[in-house]
Design a protein around this motif. Structure first.
Motif, PDB file in Angstrom:
ATOM      1  N   GLN A  31       0.825  -1.208   0.000  1.00  0.00           N
ATOM      2  CA  GLN A  31       0.000   0.000   0.000  1.00  0.00           C
ATOM      3  C   GLN A  31       0.862   1.262   0.000  1.00  0.00           C
ATOM      4  OE1 GLN A  31      -0.802  -2.761   1.855  1.00  0.00           O
ATOM      5  NE2 GLN A  31      -2.945  -2.704   2.491  1.00  0.00           N
ATOM      6  N   GLY A  32       1.994   1.219   0.730  1.00  0.00           N
ATOM      7  CA  GLY A  32       2.881   2.396   0.786  1.00  0.00           C
ATOM      8  C   GLY A  32       3.350   2.780  -0.603  1.00  0.00           C
ATOM      9  N   ASP A  33       3.821   1.788  -1.358  1.00  0.00           N
ATOM     10  CA  ASP A  33       4.334   2.097  -2.699  1.00  0.00           C
ATOM     11  C   ASP A  33       3.213   2.505  -3.647  1.00  0.00           C
ATOM     12  OD1 ASP A  33       6.852   1.639  -1.823  1.00  0.00           O
ATOM     13  OD2 ASP A  33       7.333   0.047  -3.263  1.00  0.00           O
ATOM     14  N   ALA A  69      -9.194  23.814  -0.553  1.00  0.00           N
ATOM     15  CA  ALA A  69      -9.997  22.665  -0.110  1.00  0.00           C
ATOM     16  C   ALA A  69     -10.107  21.629  -1.226  1.00  0.00           C
ATOM     17  CB  ALA A  69     -11.387  23.129   0.316  1.00  0.00           C
ATOM     18  N   ASN A  70     -10.186  22.078  -2.463  1.00  0.00           N
ATOM     19  CA  ASN A  70     -10.290  21.111  -3.565  1.00  0.00           C
ATOM     20  C   ASN A  70      -8.960  20.441  -3.877  1.00  0.00           C
ATOM     21  OD1 ASN A  70     -13.004  20.696  -4.607  1.00  0.00           O
ATOM     22  ND2 ASN A  70     -13.018  22.921  -4.811  1.00  0.00           N
ATOM     23  N   VAL A  71      -7.870  21.175  -3.735  1.00  0.00           N
ATOM     24  CA  VAL A  71      -6.556  20.543  -3.923  1.00  0.00           C
ATOM     25  C   VAL A  71      -6.407  19.424  -2.880  1.00  0.00           C
ATOM     26  CG1 VAL A  71      -4.052  20.913  -3.752  1.00  0.00           C
ATOM     27  CG2 VAL A  71      -5.487  22.578  -4.962  1.00  0.00           C
ATOM     28  N   ALA A  72      -6.769  19.750  -1.633  1.00  0.00           N
ATOM     29  CA  ALA A  72      -6.682  18.748  -0.561  1.00  0.00           C
ATOM     30  C   ALA A  72      -7.613  17.573  -0.858  1.00  0.00           C
ATOM     31  CB  ALA A  72      -7.057  19.402   0.774  1.00  0.00           C
ATOM     32  N   THR A  73      -8.825  17.882  -1.310  1.00  0.00           N
ATOM     33  CA  THR A  73      -9.808  16.829  -1.598  1.00  0.00           C
ATOM     34  C   THR A  73      -9.309  15.877  -2.678  1.00  0.00           C
ATOM     35  OG1 THR A  73     -11.639  18.255  -0.986  1.00  0.00           O
ATOM     36  CG2 THR A  73     -12.170  16.415  -2.434  1.00  0.00           C
ATOM     37  N   MET A  74      -8.739  16.438  -3.749  1.00  0.00           N
ATOM     38  CA  MET A  74      -8.282  15.578  -4.849  1.00  0.00           C
ATOM     39  C   MET A  74      -7.165  14.646  -4.383  1.00  0.00           C
ATOM     40  SD  MET A  74     -10.361  16.369  -7.011  1.00  0.00           S
ATOM     41  CE  MET A  74     -11.535  17.624  -6.606  1.00  0.00           C
ATOM     42  N   LEU A  75      -6.272  15.191  -3.533  1.00  0.00           N
ATOM     43  CA  LEU A  75      -5.194  14.340  -3.029  1.00  0.00           C
ATOM     44  C   LEU A  75      -5.756  13.175  -2.227  1.00  0.00           C
ATOM     45  CD1 LEU A  75      -2.543  16.961  -1.908  1.00  0.00           C
ATOM     46  CD2 LEU A  75      -2.194  15.151  -3.591  1.00  0.00           C
ATOM     47  N   LEU A  76      -6.683  13.504  -1.326  1.00  0.00           N
ATOM     48  CA  LEU A  76      -7.219  12.444  -0.475  1.00  0.00           C
ATOM     49  C   LEU A  76      -8.111  11.485  -1.250  1.00  0.00           C
ATOM     50  CD1 LEU A  76      -8.018  14.050   2.978  1.00  0.00           C
ATOM     51  CD2 LEU A  76      -6.190  12.509   2.366  1.00  0.00           C
ATOM     52  N   ALA A  77      -8.968  12.033  -2.127  1.00  0.00           N
ATOM     53  CA  ALA A  77      -9.931  11.172  -2.841  1.00  0.00           C
ATOM     54  C   ALA A  77      -9.226  10.308  -3.875  1.00  0.00           C
ATOM     55  CB  ALA A  77     -11.005  12.027  -3.511  1.00  0.00           C
ATOM     56  N   GLY A  78      -8.116  10.817  -4.416  1.00  0.00           N
ATOM     57  CA  GLY A  78      -7.465  10.085  -5.491  1.00  0.00           C
ATOM     58  C   GLY A  78      -6.387   9.121  -5.020  1.00  0.00           C
ATOM     59  N   GLU A  79      -5.931   9.278  -3.786  1.00  0.00           N
ATOM     60  CA  GLU A  79      -4.806   8.469  -3.312  1.00  0.00           C
ATOM     61  C   GLU A  79      -5.224   7.097  -2.796  1.00  0.00           C
ATOM     62  OE1 GLU A  79      -3.833   8.616   0.562  1.00  0.00           O
ATOM     63  OE2 GLU A  79      -1.670   8.626   0.386  1.00  0.00           O
ATOM     64  N   ASP A  80      -5.982   7.167  -1.719  1.00  0.00           N
ATOM     65  CA  ASP A  80      -6.301   5.990  -0.932  1.00  0.00           C
ATOM     66  C   ASP A  80      -7.195   5.003  -1.693  1.00  0.00           C
ATOM     67  OD1 ASP A  80      -5.762   5.559   1.898  1.00  0.00           O
ATOM     68  OD2 ASP A  80      -7.924   5.224   1.988  1.00  0.00           O
ATOM     69  N   THR A 100      -7.698   4.513  -5.018  1.00  0.00           N
ATOM     70  CA  THR A 100      -7.096   3.791  -6.140  1.00  0.00           C
ATOM     71  C   THR A 100      -6.018   2.828  -5.632  1.00  0.00           C
ATOM     72  OG1 THR A 100      -7.456   5.845  -7.348  1.00  0.00           O
ATOM     73  CG2 THR A 100      -6.179   4.151  -8.460  1.00  0.00           C
ATOM     74  N   ALA A 101      -5.205   3.298  -4.688  1.00  0.00           N
ATOM     75  CA  ALA A 101      -4.124   2.440  -4.173  1.00  0.00           C
ATOM     76  C   ALA A 101      -4.703   1.200  -3.489  1.00  0.00           C
ATOM     77  CB  ALA A 101      -3.249   3.234  -3.199  1.00  0.00           C
ATOM     78  N   ASN A 102      -5.759   1.382  -2.709  1.00  0.00           N
ATOM     79  CA  ASN A 102      -6.302   0.212  -2.005  1.00  0.00           C
ATOM     80  C   ASN A 102      -7.068  -0.723  -2.932  1.00  0.00           C
ATOM     81  OD1 ASN A 102      -5.528   0.161   0.853  1.00  0.00           O
ATOM     82  ND2 ASN A 102      -6.290   2.259   0.769  1.00  0.00           N
ATOM     83  N   THR A 103      -7.699  -0.181  -3.967  1.00  0.00           N
ATOM     84  CA  THR A 103      -8.344  -1.075  -4.941  1.00  0.00           C
ATOM     85  C   THR A 103      -7.273  -1.933  -5.621  1.00  0.00           C
ATOM     86  OG1 THR A 103     -10.071   0.572  -5.307  1.00  0.00           O
ATOM     87  CG2 THR A 103      -9.886  -1.179  -6.936  1.00  0.00           C
ATOM     88  N   LEU A 104      -6.153  -1.300  -5.971  1.00  0.00           N
ATOM     89  CA  LEU A 104      -5.048  -2.053  -6.582  1.00  0.00           C
ATOM     90  C   LEU A 104      -4.508  -3.112  -5.623  1.00  0.00           C
ATOM     91  CD1 LEU A 104      -2.974   0.642  -8.473  1.00  0.00           C
ATOM     92  CD2 LEU A 104      -3.652  -1.579  -9.416  1.00  0.00           C
ATOM     93  N   ALA A 105      -4.395  -2.733  -4.351  1.00  0.00           N
ATOM     94  CA  ALA A 105      -3.879  -3.693  -3.363  1.00  0.00           C
ATOM     95  C   ALA A 105      -4.825  -4.888  -3.247  1.00  0.00           C
ATOM     96  CB  ALA A 105      -3.717  -3.007  -2.005  1.00  0.00           C
ATOM     97  N   LEU A 108      -9.420   4.042 -13.392  1.00  0.00           N
ATOM     98  CA  LEU A 108      -9.383   2.802 -14.175  1.00  0.00           C
ATOM     99  C   LEU A 108      -8.111   2.728 -15.008  1.00  0.00           C
ATOM    100  CD1 LEU A 108     -13.153   2.607 -15.265  1.00  0.00           C
ATOM    101  CD2 LEU A 108     -11.971   1.114 -13.639  1.00  0.00           C
ATOM    102  N   LEU A 109      -7.752   3.869 -15.599  1.00  0.00           N
ATOM    103  CA  LEU A 109      -6.543   3.887 -16.438  1.00  0.00           C
ATOM    104  C   LEU A 109      -5.287   3.645 -15.585  1.00  0.00           C
ATOM    105  CD1 LEU A 109      -5.689   4.520 -19.407  1.00  0.00           C
ATOM    106  CD2 LEU A 109      -5.124   6.808 -18.602  1.00  0.00           C
ATOM    107  N   GLU A 110      -5.257   4.315 -14.441  1.00  0.00           N
ATOM    108  CA  GLU A 110      -4.113   4.186 -13.531  1.00  0.00           C
ATOM    109  C   GLU A 110      -3.947   2.740 -13.059  1.00  0.00           C
ATOM    110  OE1 GLU A 110      -5.248   7.238 -10.660  1.00  0.00           O
ATOM    111  OE2 GLU A 110      -3.292   6.895  -9.751  1.00  0.00           O
TER     112      GLU A 110
END
Ligand code: HEM
Length: 468
Positions: free
Chosen positions: A149-151, A269-280, A282-287, A421-423
């Motif tokens: 998950q870290g990577d 607030a949106n910059v922060a939102t995109m970071l949080l919404a896009g990180e965890d 997608t990474a956890n779905t991949l995991a 999906l692309l990522e």
């Protein structure tokens, strides 16, 4: 003769778990398995039931058809709960995800434009570069176990920052203090606060609240850094205000226009939102997908064969068409999200009196939609417990598609879904193009379990690879 419409049922008439005085059913809830408890009660009480946690009364809805209709009825009838909005706004995430009504309506088109397929596709060359760095990081790991998950979070944050903010932050090649470390602490606390019986952090700060403040401060500095870099670019190239190349530039341009639709705070607030919404997410779905594939070696082999055929002499995808050819990999992604959706519950608050599944829902009531229940129900999909990616290829996956809603539904459906999906395809193709997957196991050597902390993550996983 006129049919007489049946009067709606009252929430009090619904079945539900018996509660204790004062706390209701709160003693049955562990935050990390909140979704599993709600799913278990659904087996006892049916597709619509009620539950009280302390003073709050919830209506839980598992029927996918009913959920779809209610989620489509936004922003008019349903929206994010006041709890989520307030807790997120206090922490600096009052962007698109946490907004309702007019504020949400103003922001949504800008975010949709930033993640539309055409824009994401133009980003492809930069995505290739990020994927190469992921492969190089894993080459360096050799036989050592990889913090999966870290990577993956380094990968997803690098992608989001490149695409949405035009900044190559390159956490994949860094080993210092990365912003993921702060984000790791922020999301679970946000989740905890949305379910806390009392907002104690507004009255006094416990050590955990003070620790959160430190992480929020460091995170906000990173957000301001992205904004300052974008403003710098826009000063150097004033044409960017008319033709922004990414989300942050589009938001800054909107902020600077006369009669501005956005404030400085909205941009941050949106910059922060995109970071949080896009990180965890997608990474956890991949995991989850890598873990599932490691347990279904036949599917892993088919995915590897498909990737290697599509890549030819390449080890990492270099052309968009190579990813488009990956039908089975795509089916694996959808099957993973059916069984392990990272958002298994979607709480929504009624903005006005309404009716859901024949039950009168007064304004202010929170309905919790169980997003996995329908997708894993034999009434809707055959052999629901089986990991069977082929179900998405047979008959175009119509059956599963109707009931599996990992990105939500209706006007607030996830705007990042095309990118995600692309990522995910890119990450899996990079892995299978360059390595053989040896194993994915729990870091503590135990069973892999689901843990809800805003998103539903697997217990920390270790990935072992062998270079091809
Ligand atoms: C596998 C990856 C992802 C999953 C499963 C996922 C899932 C979801 C879900 C379930 C929602 C709530 C939808 C609803 O209320 O109907 C949502 C909303 C949202 N997602 Fe994603 N997401 C993923 C990736 C992303 C990415 C990469 C971004 C990009 C930054 C993103 C940005 C957002 C935003 C901004 C919202 C709020 C939309 C609104 O309220 O209008 N997500 N996502």
């Amino acid at each position: 003769m006129h049919a007489i419409a049946a009067a709606p049922m009252r929430i009090a008439d619904l079945p539900g778990p018996p509660g204790l005085p004062v706390i209701g059913s709160a003693h049955r809830i562990r935050l990390a398995s909140f979704h599993e408890q709600l799913e278990a009660w659904r087996r006892d009480y049916g597709d619509v039931y009620r539950v009280r946690l302390w003073t709050r009364r919830f209506v839980v809805v598992a029927d996918p058809q009913v959920a779809t209709e209610a989620l489509r009825d936004r922003p008019g009838t349903f929206g994010r709960t006041a709890r989520v909005s307030r807790a997120a706004t206090e922490m600096g995430f009052g962007g698109l995800f946490a907004s309702n009504g007019e504020k949400w309506r103003r922001q949504r088109p800008m975010v949709m434009a930033a993640f539309d397929p055409g824009h994401v596709r133009r980003y492809f060359p930069a995505l290739v570069q990020v994927a190469r760095r992921l492969a190089a990081r894993w080459q360096r790991a050799g036989d050592a176990g990889i913090d999966l998950q870290g990577d993956l979070m380094r990968y997803t944050v690098d992608v989001i920052a490149g695409l949405a903010f035009g900044t190559d932050i390159n956490t994949l090649q860094g080993d210092g203090d990365v912003i993921q470390r702060h984000m790791d602490r922020i999301l679970p606390m946000l989740f905890r606060r949305t379910l806390a019986p009392l907002p104690t952090w507004r009255w006094f700060r416990l050590p955990a609240d003070r620790e959160l403040d430190r992480h929020l401060l460091a995170f906000r500095e990173a957000v301001q850094g992205f904004i300052a870099a974008a403003r710098g670019r826009m000063r150097a190239q004033p044409a960017l205000a008319e033709a922004p190349t990414n989300l942050i530039e589009a938001m800054i341009a909107a902020r600077d226009r006369p009669g501005q639709a956005l404030s400085d705070e909205d941009v941050a607030a949106n910059v922060a939102t995109m970071l949080l919404a896009g990180e965890d997410t997608t990474a956890n779905t991949l995991a989850w997908m890598l873990w599932l594939l490691s347990r279904h070696r036949w599917a892993l082999q088919r995915a590897a064969d498909e990737v290697r055929r599509a890549l030819g002499d390449d080890r990492v995808p270099t052309r968009f068409e190579q990813l488009e050819a990956l039908e089975f990999v795509d089916a694996c992604i959808h099957e993973t999200m059916r069984l392990k959706p990272v958002a298994p519950i979607l709480p929504q608050e009624a903005a006005r009196d309404t009716t859901v599944a024949g039950v009168a829902i007064p304004a202010g009531t929170t309905c919790i939609f169980l997003m996995r229940a329908g997708a894993t129900d034999a009434r809707h999909v055959p052999q629901p417990e089986a990991f069977d990616p082929d179900r998405w290829l047979r008959d175009d996956g119509a059956q599963a598609r109707r009931v599996s809603m990992p990105f939500g539904a209706g006007p607030r459906m996830c705007p990042g879904r095309y990118l995600a999906l692309l990522e995910m395809k890119m990450a899996l193709a990079t892995l299978l193009g360059s390595f053989d997957l040896v194993s994915v196991t729990a870091a503590d050597g135990g069973e892999v379990a689901e843990r809800l902390a805003f998103t539903m993550t697997p217990t920390p996983l270790v990935l072992r690879l062998r270079a091809r």
